[in-house]
Design a protein around this motif. Structure first.
Motif, short mmCIF file in Angstrom:
data_model
loop_
_atom_site.label_atom_id
_atom_site.label_comp_id
_atom_site.label_asym_id
_atom_site.label_seq_id
_atom_site.Cartn_x
_atom_site.Cartn_y
_atom_site.Cartn_z
N SER A 166 0.82 -1.22 0.00
CA SER A 166 0.00 0.00 0.00
C SER A 166 0.86 1.27 0.00
CB SER A 166 -0.93 0.01 1.21
OG SER A 166 -0.17 0.03 2.42
N LYS A 167 2.12 1.14 0.36
CA LYS A 167 3.02 2.30 0.33
C LYS A 167 3.11 2.86 -1.09
CE LYS A 167 7.82 3.62 1.32
NZ LYS A 167 9.14 3.15 1.82
N ILE A 168 3.16 1.98 -2.08
CA ILE A 168 3.23 2.42 -3.48
C ILE A 168 1.92 3.07 -3.91
CG2 ILE A 168 3.69 1.69 -5.85
CD1 ILE A 168 6.09 1.54 -3.92
N ASP A 169 0.80 2.52 -3.44
CA ASP A 169 -0.50 3.14 -3.77
C ASP A 169 -0.59 4.54 -3.19
OD1 ASP A 169 -1.42 0.89 -5.15
OD2 ASP A 169 -2.07 -0.08 -3.29
N ARG A 170 -0.03 4.74 -2.00
CA ARG A 170 -0.04 6.08 -1.39
C ARG A 170 0.83 7.06 -2.19
NH1 ARG A 170 0.09 2.90 3.37
NH2 ARG A 170 2.34 3.22 3.64
#
Length: 745
Positions: A482-486
């Motif tokens: 989810s870090k990349i989605d953020r």
């Protein structure tokens, strides 16, 4: 020598020497002339009186009878003088005994007139490796003389003197001032030592013929098995046979000519045979068959798959027959030796050669049975087992169990060990792992791929250092995707801008192609014109159809990320590190490339000396841009150094395998190539430039995006005009995707 020669006593005070003298004097009298025998006495007595104990005289007494017989009169005195003047009077005294004992091997490998050449070789090595402090006198022994003598059998067996000198000079060039590394090199344990040794050997190296052999494999069977060459000399594999397993072909790293067949054709025969097994062999249970039963079943199975292959490609018959020996039917004496292999090689030849010379009734009978089977059109591996069992029953005898086995001329060098034919039900039976396993601190067992070795360019000598850099592959660690989605949400405005550009670059699903004789739709304009032509009595145009073809981008991209320690530096007032900004830029680029549908991969690299270049797979070409890939990208870490040339060569290996019209390698880095074991700043710059040239020669397009404000000082020396320097690193997330789009329009 004649029987009139009397033994005279040896003038020596050591009882141990006298005991060895008594055991060897008869051999000396038998093999040496009168003059050589005098040299034998004088040498043994002299070496016992120079204050170095009894070991030198003992080694001398044991070896010199054979030396004097081989090299002739004067040779023993020459060796005695050399031993004293060149070794005993230097700090290399511990090597004297090994030097003398080495002559038992030397006499088997060099000609009678080559003694001076051998002694000159040893003297050359001594003079180059025995070193002094402050130039006063020799005070330190050669770190590598004992290692060299320990490998003298392999050196003289595989290389000529010129090749040995080349090997020695290479070791001295790079390790003269490093005693420990010098010893490792001359022990033949390091990859670069083995690589230099291999390149000096007589014969055809597989690495020099791999591409045509691979094309041969594809042309014959439309297969693409990878290769893993082995060297029996280094891997202690005296009777190791080629094999194919897990889509990897294991084969010798060098072939010399054999019976008039050159190395290239030998490799062709081997690969054709191995892949024929993959095409036509099905595994059968081995546990209930004895080794002898399996042995003859394999003879029939080898012949069966080759027979089927020859039906498709008749030229293979001549190739294979040129490498199957013809032995005399009566060469093996079954009264005192096992003729198992002799019977097998006669059968092997007879099964494929219609003009074989053998008259043995059982052989002829089973050749007929084999041809009847193959003529019927249906055959299987089980049929080979049946024929093998029957042949063994008909031919076996008491001598088959004898320890002495007839081997001469019974080996078919291109055939494998037939592991593809058998399955063992018993657990752990004949277990053979290609990959080693290591245990992580968490006690999880992970698969470890052996390193890939790459040459490195030495600009000072304008030559390659063979197998110099070891590249280890790893799948990158992972964390929360989810870090990349953020990150993508953070740059949502930029994502919208990119999407508009991407929509323009996206290929249309179909492109109309007119004037086709066959197609998906009728072209009404052309059809009407053809009708008018017919009514006017003219020849109509028959190309009245429309077809459609996909108008897609044919692009493969490798994004290669520098993951060295310097990326941990904080940039400007944002508080972000270069690594974090790179992570954001790569996330946006990966999203953009995924939208375009281009074939792409992401990898990272760093290094900790030439012996540990790490190559991290973040996204493979066959993987989608999903949470698995995002989780790896989210866990990027920056550490160690930047040995860029080795990483580029390894990345190019995978990029070259992609089937695309355009192959782009993007290298994202924040500094010049460097490593902790390199003190010349130009060394790795020049090697990386050479790696870029190699990639370009293979039809790939390398392009560097540098984040180093000092890049103008060196980057053109590496990439020519194929680079961009981003001065404001904070703008990287915006500039990297746009740069990619401009490069792939």
């Amino acid at each position: 020598m004649t029987e009139e020669v009397q033994h005279k006593p040896l003038d020596c005070a050591f009882e141990s020497v006298q005991d060895v003298f008594a055991l060897n004097i008869d051999q000396a009298v038998e093999h040496l002339t009168v003059d050589s025998l005098d040299e034998y006495y004088q040498g043994a007595e002299f070496l016992s009186k120079i204050g170095q104990g009894d070991k030198l005289s003992i080694a001398f007494l044991k070896t010199m009878p054979w030396v004097g017989e081989h090299f002739g009169d004067g040779s023993i005195k020459k060796i005695t003088d050399f031993t004293y003047n060149k070794i005993c009077r230097t700090p290399n005294k511990p090597a004297v005994e090994i030097f003398l004992n080495s002559f038992i091997i030397v006499v088997d490998h060099i000609n009678k007139d080559q003694l001076d050449e051998y002694l000159a070789l040893i003297e050359y090595h001594l003079s180059k490796t025995t070193f002094s402090i402050h130039g006063i006198h020799d005070t330190h022994p050669s770190p590598s003389l004992i290692a060299l003598l320990g490998n003298i059998n392999l050196l003289l067996e595989q290389l000529d003197f010129k090749g040995i000198y080349e090997w020695i000079d290479y070791g001295l060039r790079y390790f003269k001032d490093h005693p420990e590394r010098q010893q490792e090199f001359f022990t033949l344990t390091t990859p670069d030592s083995k690589a230099v040794f291999q390149r000096q050997r007589k014969g055809l190296l597989f690495s020099d013929i791999e591409r045509p052999i691979n094309l041969f494999q594809r042309a014959l069977w439309k297969t693409d098995y990878m290769y893993a060459p082995y060297s029996p000399d280094f891997e202690k594999l005296e009777h190791f046979s080629p094999y194919i397993e897990d889509e990897i072909i294991r084969l010798p790293d060098i072939y010399s000519d054999l019976n008039g067949v050159n190395g290239c054709r030998r490799y062709m025969a081997l690969v054709a045979h191995l892949v024929a097994h993959q095409q036509f062999t099905t595994k059968i249970v081995a546990d209930n068959a004895s080794p002898q039963q399996r042995f003859f079943a394999e003879v029939f199975e080898d012949a069966r798959v080759e027979y089927l292959a020859i039906k498709q490609y008749p030229g293979l018959k001549k190739l294979w027959l040129s490498l199957i020996p013809i032995v005399n039917e009566f060469d093996c004496d079954n009264t005192n030796q096992s003729c198992l292999r002799h019977r097998a090689i006669m059968l092997t030849r007879a099964l494929l050669d219609d003009e074989h010379p053998y008259k043995n009734k059982v052989i002829l009978d089973y050749v007929d049975k084999f041809k009847t089977l193959m003529g019927a059109g249906e055959s299987s591996t089980s049929d080979s087992l049946t024929l093998g069992l029957g042949y063994l029953i008909k031919t076996r005898g008491p001598s088959d169990a004898l320890a002495k086995v007839y081997f001469e001329g019974t080996e078919v060098t291109y055939r494998d060990d037939n592991r593809s034919m058998w399955v063992f039900i018993e657990e752990f039976d004949e277990d053979d792992e290609i990959f080693q396993h290591e245990t992580t601190p968490d006690d999880e067992e992970v698969e470890t791929i052996p390193p890939h070795y790459y040459d490195e360019w030495d600009y000072a000598y304008e030559s390659y250092k063979p197998d110099w850099a070891a590249v280890y592959e790893r799948l990158h660690t992972h964390t929360d995707a989810s870090k990349i989605d953020r990150i993508l949400d953070k740059h949502s405005a930029l994502v919208k801008q990119l999407k508009k550009v991407l929509d323009l670059l996206k290929p249309q699903n179909k492109k109309r192609v007119r004037y086709q004789e066959e197609g998906a739709e009728l072209d009404l304009d052309i059809a009407l014109r053809s009708v008018i032509d017919i009514k006017n009595g003219s020849q109509p145009d028959t190309r009245i159809n429309i077809d459609f073809e996909h108008d897609s981008r044919s692009v493969s991209v490798l994004l290669l990320l520098d993951l060295s320690q310097s990326l941990n530096e904080v940039v400007g007032s944002s508080g972000q590190t270069i690594l974090e900004l790179s992570q954001e830029a790569v996330s946006l680029l990966a999203w953009a490339v995924e939208q375009l549908g281009d074939n792409f991969a992401i990898a990272g690299f760093n290094s900790d000396t030439r012996q540990k270049v790490m190559y991290y797979h973040i996204k493979g070409y066959s993987e989608s841009w999903d949470d698995t890939v995002k989780s790896r990208l989210a866990d990027l870490k920056a550490e160690f150094s930047t040995r860029m040339g080795a990483a580029i060569r390894h990345g190019a290996h995978y990029l070259d395998l992609q089937q695309s019209d355009k192959k782009l390698m993007l290298i994202l880095t924040d500094g010049e190539p460097a490593d902790i074991d390199i003190h010349d700043p130009k060394a790795l710059i020049q090697d990386t430039h050479k790696a870029v040239q190699e990639v370009q020669q293979k039809g790939m397009y390398p392009y560097c995006i540098s984040l180093d404000k000092r890049a103008d000082e060196y980057i053109a020396d590496i990439f020519g005009s194929h680079y961009s320097v981003i001065d404001r690193i904070e703008s990287l997330p915006k500039e990297l995707p746009q740069l990619f789009l401009s490069l792939t329009k």
